[in-house]
Design an enzyme around this catalytic site. Sequence first.
Site, PDB file in Angstrom:
ATOM      1  N   ASP A 188       0.834  -1.197   0.000  1.00 41.00           N
ATOM      2  CA  ASP A 188       0.000   0.000   0.000  1.00 41.00           C
ATOM      3  C   ASP A 188       0.876   1.258   0.000  1.00 41.00           C
ATOM      4  O   ASP A 188       2.047   1.219   0.399  1.00 41.00           O
ATOM      5  CB  ASP A 188      -0.901  -0.012   1.236  1.00 41.00           C
ATOM      6  CG  ASP A 188      -2.095   0.918   1.093  1.00 41.00           C
ATOM      7  OD1 ASP A 188      -2.360   1.387  -0.028  1.00 41.00           O
ATOM      8  OD2 ASP A 188      -2.766   1.178   2.106  1.00 41.00           O
ATOM      9  N   ASP A 228      -8.805   4.880  -3.214  1.00 40.71           N
ATOM     10  CA  ASP A 228      -9.773   5.159  -2.145  1.00 40.71           C
ATOM     11  C   ASP A 228     -11.031   5.830  -2.693  1.00 40.71           C
ATOM     12  O   ASP A 228     -11.334   6.991  -2.407  1.00 40.71           O
ATOM     13  CB  ASP A 228      -9.122   6.047  -1.081  1.00 40.71           C
ATOM     14  CG  ASP A 228      -7.965   5.349  -0.387  1.00 40.71           C
ATOM     15  OD1 ASP A 228      -7.915   4.110  -0.408  1.00 40.71           O
ATOM     16  OD2 ASP A 228      -7.090   6.046   0.167  1.00 40.71           O
ATOM     17  N   GLU A 246       2.715   4.961  -4.283  1.00 45.32           N
ATOM     18  CA  GLU A 246       2.841   5.994  -5.326  1.00 45.32           C
ATOM     19  C   GLU A 246       4.257   6.590  -5.410  1.00 45.32           C
ATOM     20  O   GLU A 246       4.663   6.905  -6.547  1.00 45.32           O
ATOM     21  CB  GLU A 246       1.812   7.118  -5.090  1.00 45.32           C
ATOM     22  CG  GLU A 246       0.367   6.680  -5.241  1.00 45.32           C
ATOM     23  CD  GLU A 246      -0.106   5.910  -4.025  1.00 45.32           C
ATOM     24  OE1 GLU A 246      -0.982   5.039  -4.181  1.00 45.32           O
ATOM     25  OE2 GLU A 246       0.420   6.140  -2.927  1.00 45.32           O
TER      26      GLU A 246
END
Length: 806
Positions: free
Chosen positions: A413, A481, A416
């Site tokens: 997670d 999200d 980026e």
Amino acid sequence: MKKLFLLLFLSTVGFAQNANRKYISHQLIENILEVKTSDGMYFLQFYNDKIIETTFVPKGEKFNPNSHAVVLKPDNNGFEFKQSTDYLEIKTTELEIQIVKAPFKISYYKKGELLLSEKLGYFKRKHEPLERVKGNIIYDSTEVIQFNINATEKLYGGGARVLGMDRRGNRLALYNRADYGYETRSELMNFTIPIVISSQKYMVHFDNAPIGYLDLDSKKENMLEYETISGRKTYQVIVGNTWEDLIYNYTELTGRQPLPPRWALGNFSSRFGYHSEAEARRTIQKFQDENIPVDAIILDLYWFGKELQGTMGNLEVYRDSFPTFEKMVDDFSKMGIKTIPITEPFILTTSKKWQEAVEKKILATDSIGNPFTYDFYFGNTGIIDIFKPIGKNWFWDIYKELANKGVSGVWGDLGEPEVLPAAANTFDGTADEVHNIYGHNWAKLVFEGYQNDFPTQRPFILMRSGYSGSQRYGMIPWSGDVNRTWGGLSGQVEISLQMGMQGLAYMHSDLGGFAGANLDDELYVRWLQYGVFNPIFRPHAQSDVASEPVFRSESAKSLAKQAIEMRYKLLHYNYNLAYQNSKSGIPLMRPLFFEEPENEALLTKSDGYLWGNDFLIYPILEAGQKTKEVYFPKGSTWIDFYYGTTYEGGTTHQIQTERSHIPTFIRKGSIVPLVGRIKNTEAFTKDKMEYHYYFDEKISDEKEFSFYFDDGKTPLNDNNGNFYFMHFEVEKEGKWLEIEIEKEIAENFTGTKEETVTLIVKNISKKPRKIKFKNTKGNMQYNEKLKYCTFTFVVSEKDVEIKIKL
């Protein structure tokens, strides 16, 4: 005629070029065309007859041969080279590149059709930042490659966005970043891939990692621009004769997705998050009590710490909350349920591993070599330098230890990365040079770690960010999200269709939506029903509203259970879609224009899609929707999967919606394997499966279908021989329907070579007058009410034939 052609050619491509650029010379060295200009050097080479690579090296720079995306080796022997006093030309049977010397111009053609040409080509200009990245892309100037494009073509690509299928008219930032709670529009998300796909069936892939922009004709000047802070000025032009051919060629260039483990196609139990072992055990027990199939449980960040903030980077089991972690994992495993823990690349200064990370020098650094630290939501942190061999190995050792504890997959997670200031430095460059490839290389280290240390296990790698070619490392991406609203649901089809065209065919969403405390059972159920026809079925959300069906209202739970059971019914069909993707790159979810390439209206349509070759799916995307407008693609007759109503291709109908399912149709003439009720994929066996043939009375040509079988666990390798295919050939001869079945068994196959097959032939209006079996014994039963025949027979290594007199 030659002079006339040259005159026409010059007039066609002579507009809008860089008048300051002058041709100086050229040479052909080892099948690479080198062209010297007044401002630098061009290098052009073919990878094959459908892929050409062009690199420009400005004066004062050196050629950088390193690509993070490309794995194909150039095979550029099969091209022709022509030259004259006015132009140069290199061509294959599919691609033609023409270079006019004065005024200097490079143009790309597919079988004589002009695709695009360099306009000003390469130049530098003052940086004008987009509002969304003003604090992220901070440079005085950028480097640009500029092209002329056709006035009417639709443009796709640029990664995951919610902009509408045709993305022309947008300037897009290439800076991977999360968009928390997005809904009907999202200009910048976790995957920003430097690729443009044209409705003319060509792609341009900009083979450069540093951050920048893609401008898809935002100024309405028929212009395409790639803009970057630094790095390679390299791009590949890829062509295809069909959409499938185009994607095949792109994934040949950048690599294909390995076949995932079969269990990855099952249902996941997931939320943010399970605070303790007891809570995880109670949740799985609830699935068992409700007889709802489940294959995996995902543990969010509480597995390594009790608090949301301050513990990231511990990366070891928090025994206070998970006292018998290994036993829990083993107990779940015995139930056929896999355990997947979350990990992040951030080591907080308050975490247990901070001092170790500093001492072993595994972190990104500042300008003088100290660990680079900064604040973000979870605390004061450093980030693992996964480009540095010692950092990569240190991180892999964490995963290796978890795998030895029995966990079956990896969740990466915030890759980026969530926050990575420009002042940080890594082994492979500055933060801005590696920002967009961080998730890509993270997946790579996990994938290669499994290959080396667990070579008999297919890895499961769930990641939120990646780059061109990340699919070859087995990355399973999701759409971030998304808001838990109808607006959030509305863009999910577009995201998955776009990403499938860009090679990442397993793009999916947090089913039910992630962000916000919106308790909406209708939305939840419709999202899960859509998820039945997604690459991955994974409900997940913030824990203020349950994401698991077992904790929803009785009505929602019942409908969700039906959706999940349908998901398992399609298990082997879906597994074959995954196999096809691993071999050809073709996505599991496919835009309707794949079916009708010349239908202009379909080029921007994303409210419906094809699931594989055989299913036509129209999700319900609005609250309280009573009817759904459905367009049925030409060339086939479509059957309502639940009610049997037929619809001719090329027509549009208003379909009444049902609470129990979304509009689902199947192509007449298809054979689809359907699996009986199972508790999870561990219980899958081929004797629980039926082949359903949707007989098409208009059948004219022979139809072929193939289904792939293996153990669902071992990495796919055609040389290991432990697999087989079941092939079906269907044709109609007069009043006889002939179905031939062949079991193609690999040389080293270790399973049973003989099996009993159940074949259900639907849409047979009357009981057949006569049945003939060849090379087998079997029986037939006819259902007068539902108009279908059930055949049961044995197949081994001999071809079996069934002849049905209608």
